[in-house]
Design a protein around this motif. Structure first.
Motif, PDB file in Angstrom:
ATOM      1  N   GLU B 261      33.301  33.247  -0.695  1.00 41.20           N
ATOM      2  CA  GLU B 261      33.351  34.104   0.498  1.00 41.20           C
ATOM      3  C   GLU B 261      33.528  35.590   0.163  1.00 41.20           C
ATOM      4  O   GLU B 261      33.425  36.432   1.048  1.00 41.20           O
ATOM      5  CB  GLU B 261      34.468  33.626   1.423  1.00 41.20           C
ATOM      6  N   ALA B 273      23.947  38.842  -3.288  1.00 40.01           N
ATOM      7  CA  ALA B 273      23.833  39.170  -1.853  1.00 40.01           C
ATOM      8  C   ALA B 273      22.378  39.085  -1.416  1.00 40.01           C
ATOM      9  O   ALA B 273      21.466  39.230  -2.226  1.00 40.01           O
ATOM     10  CB  ALA B 273      24.369  40.583  -1.609  1.00 40.01           C
ATOM     11  N   SER B 298      24.725  42.765   5.646  1.00 38.02           N
ATOM     12  CA  SER B 298      26.160  42.442   5.701  1.00 38.02           C
ATOM     13  C   SER B 298      26.648  41.911   4.360  1.00 38.02           C
ATOM     14  O   SER B 298      27.740  42.272   3.903  1.00 38.02           O
ATOM     15  CB  SER B 298      26.435  41.380   6.767  1.00 38.02           C
ATOM     16  N   HIS B 299      25.840  41.050   3.720  1.00 39.30           N
ATOM     17  CA  HIS B 299      26.212  40.572   2.385  1.00 39.30           C
ATOM     18  C   HIS B 299      26.410  41.757   1.435  1.00 39.30           C
ATOM     19  O   HIS B 299      27.393  41.830   0.709  1.00 39.30           O
ATOM     20  CB  HIS B 299      25.080  39.737   1.749  1.00 39.30           C
ATOM     21  N   ALA B 302      29.563  43.775   2.089  1.00 40.56           N
ATOM     22  CA  ALA B 302      30.791  43.092   1.658  1.00 40.56           C
ATOM     23  C   ALA B 302      30.876  43.036   0.133  1.00 40.56           C
ATOM     24  O   ALA B 302      31.935  43.313  -0.454  1.00 40.56           O
ATOM     25  CB  ALA B 302      30.824  41.674   2.239  1.00 40.56           C
ATOM     26  N   TYR B 314      33.894  37.532   3.442  1.00 42.93           N
ATOM     27  CA  TYR B 314      32.689  37.533   4.274  1.00 42.93           C
ATOM     28  C   TYR B 314      32.626  36.248   5.106  1.00 42.93           C
ATOM     29  O   TYR B 314      32.690  35.150   4.569  1.00 42.93           O
ATOM     30  CB  TYR B 314      31.432  37.645   3.407  1.00 42.93           C
ATOM     31  N   LYS B 316      30.207  34.334   7.764  1.00 42.18           N
ATOM     32  CA  LYS B 316      28.853  34.375   8.326  1.00 42.18           C
ATOM     33  C   LYS B 316      28.933  34.565   9.828  1.00 42.18           C
ATOM     34  O   LYS B 316      29.582  33.770  10.511  1.00 42.18           O
ATOM     35  CB  LYS B 316      28.134  33.051   8.062  1.00 42.18           C
TER      36      LYS B 316
END
Lengths: 85, 433
Positions: B261, B273, B298-299, B302, B314, B316
């Motif tokens: 995560e 990512a 977003s990946h 983070a 992170y 989802k």
């Protein structure tokens, strides 16, 4: 639709344009560039969408072209209090 | 000594990571390695470039000033060997990039089936800008094109080719389009619209061979023996994470690079990512793939924060895509389907495996011409939705589903025969923006 309805709709549209600013929702944007491409005065709307910031440039005509063209519903008009009593 | 960050891949995951690293570490040295000579551009924008709705120049979101501002060292090259023990990355030109933290953001690549004629020069896939330019170059000279596959990319190519070719054929193995995400009625709306736009849709048509004359594509042959003359064949049967570098380096790889995560891989100081990352999902209880652009961003964000010393967990978000299918704007949110799609091998682009994690849910539907709303109704919340055409409910539905809003007060009404779904949802979400 009657003439009165038409006029009322047009009035509502103009009011929205004058009292609104274009606001993006960054989480929906894929930076395709359609908003910037169609802006008649070349504002980089896409950059605002990346940053998640409203288009507060004084040059913005609030013509609605970018809002209407965005294929993903990223942009919308947000009411501002500038012209409110 | 400043921290050395190496980002492999210059798609949105890599760019978002670079931004996040710079925000947290003003003195770090960031190298952005890309094997794509065009650098960073909007991959989803290629669909609009193919149709001619935007110019090539508008595919590039960043000006030089933005890269300069982040003080990124951009390197064009191909990574050949990742050495986790030595903390270095070897490039195919012999150069070595030592790193303290490395991000794999290599994306995914289109799959090609093994069949006669697949290596002919007029057989194309759509991964990147070079592919889009190749498709446009071939399409302008082609009289007839065949598109094979499913998901969003197949239709992006169909719509692009429709603007340039006299005849476009779309081959589907079964009866339905994208049968594990869309239901029968939604698939029918898409295929009817394609047919109305002049696309020749061939259902129950499995590609068996691509035939050539004088070294050029001349026709395709289906498994049932049907021959379709064409000058161009486009394949969109799904994508696979570009995980070869990680696999060869001994990292844990399933379909994608397995990450926790915090976006950390099984090797120290290596993160992953975007499309290449297979990220653990708490709700599904397993690691899943996403090929959504917004998920990749977003990946990257983070991972970048964590590479620079953060500890961002992170989670989802509810998977969302708003896309255009045969000219019809379509929002897909949450879990909406299950099973396999005969036209796709694995995942498509712009896709999420979470969409196909549908468990027990009741379906509520409302349809008017091309406007259609399908709700997946759970015991107390909405689990997913597909909205085609009129998009006024797209944002409210996104909020209802992602925030798991209690819908008990209208649940029975939603499930009643011929329920006015849009009106009920509008009343429920009146306070939403």
């Amino acid at each position: 639709m009657t003439l009165r309805d038409l006029l009322q709709r047009d009035r509502a549209r103009r009011t929205t344009l004058v009292t609104g600013q274009v606001t993006p929702e960054a989480g929906r944007c894929v930076q395709c560039g359609i908003c910037t491409y169609y802006c008649p005065i070349n504002i980089d709307v896409r950059r605002h969408a990346w940053l998640g910031e409203p288009v507060q440039e004084s040059h913005c005509l609030t013509c609605g072209e970018c809002v209407a063209r965005c294929p993903r519903g990223v942009l919308h008009f947000e009411r501002i209090e500038l012209f409110q009593p | 000594m400043s921290t050395r960050y190496v980002i492999v891949g210059q798609g949105v995951a890599g760019i978002a990571a670079a931004e996040a690293i710079r925000a947290a570490d003003a003195g770090g040295h960031i190298t952005l390695l890309s094997d794509d000579p065009h650098g960073y551009y909007s991959r989803p924008g290629l669909a609009y470039y193919l149709t001619g709705e935007i110019s090539r120049a508008h595919l590039f979101p960043w000006r030089e000033a933005e890269f300069t501002h982040l003080r990124l060292q951009r390197v064009q090259g191909q990574a050949s060997v990742l050495d986790p023990a030595g903390h270095r990355l070897l490039l195919s030109n012999g150069a070595t990039l030592p790193y303290d933290r490395l991000l794999l953001a290599t994306g995914s690549a289109a799959l090609r089936p093994t069949l006669p004629g697949i290596d002919l020069p007029q057989v194309v896939t759509l991964d990147n800008l070079a592919d889009a330019e190749r498709i446009l170059g071939l399409a302008r000279k082609a009289h007839s094109a065949v598109v094979v596959g499913g998901g969003i990319t197949a239709l992006e190519i169909v719509e692009g080719l429709r603007e340039h070719c006299r005849r476009v054929h779309y081959l589907l193995r079964g009866e339905r389009y994208w049968g594990n995400v869309l239901d029968e009625a939604e698939g029918r709306i898409v295929l009817d619209r394609l047919a109305a736009d002049g696309v020749q849709v061939h259902t129950h048509s499995e590609l068996a061979a691509i035939e050539a004359k004088r070294g050029r594509v001349a026709s395709i042959l289906t498994a049932s023996g049907k021959r379709v003359p064409c000058d161009l064949v486009a394949m969109a049967i799904g994508v696979a994470p570009r995980a070869e570098l990680a696999r060869a380096a001994g990292l844990q790889v399933d379909r994608g690079v397995l990450v926790d995560e915090f976006l950390r891989s099984s090797a120290p100081d290596i993160y992953a990512a975007g499309d290449v990352a297979q990220v653990y999902d708490v709700r599904a209880g397993k690691a899943l793939l996403d090929t959504l652009w917004t998920a990749a961003r977003s990946h990257g964000d983070a991972a970048g924060q964590n590479m620079a010393g953060g500890s961002l967990r992170y989670v989802k978000p509810t998977p969302l895509n708003v896309t255009r299918l045969a000219g019809i704007t379509t929002t897909i949110i949450g879990s909406v389907g299950f099973g396999r799609d005969a036209d796709l091998v694995g995942i498509a682009r712009g896709d999420s495996e979470l969409w196909r994690q549908l468990g027990q849910a009741l379906v509520a539907e409302d349809e008017h011409e091309v406007n259609r709303l399908r709700l997946l109704v759970g015991p107390t919340t909405l689990i997913g939705a597909v909205l085609m055409g009129d998009q006024r409910l797209s944002r409210p539905l996104q909020r209802l589903i992602s925030e798991q809003t209690d819908i008990t007060s209208i649940r029975a009404q939603l499930l009643a025969p011929n329920a006015p779904l849009a009106a009920l949802l509008t009343r429920l979400t009146e306070g939403f923006r």
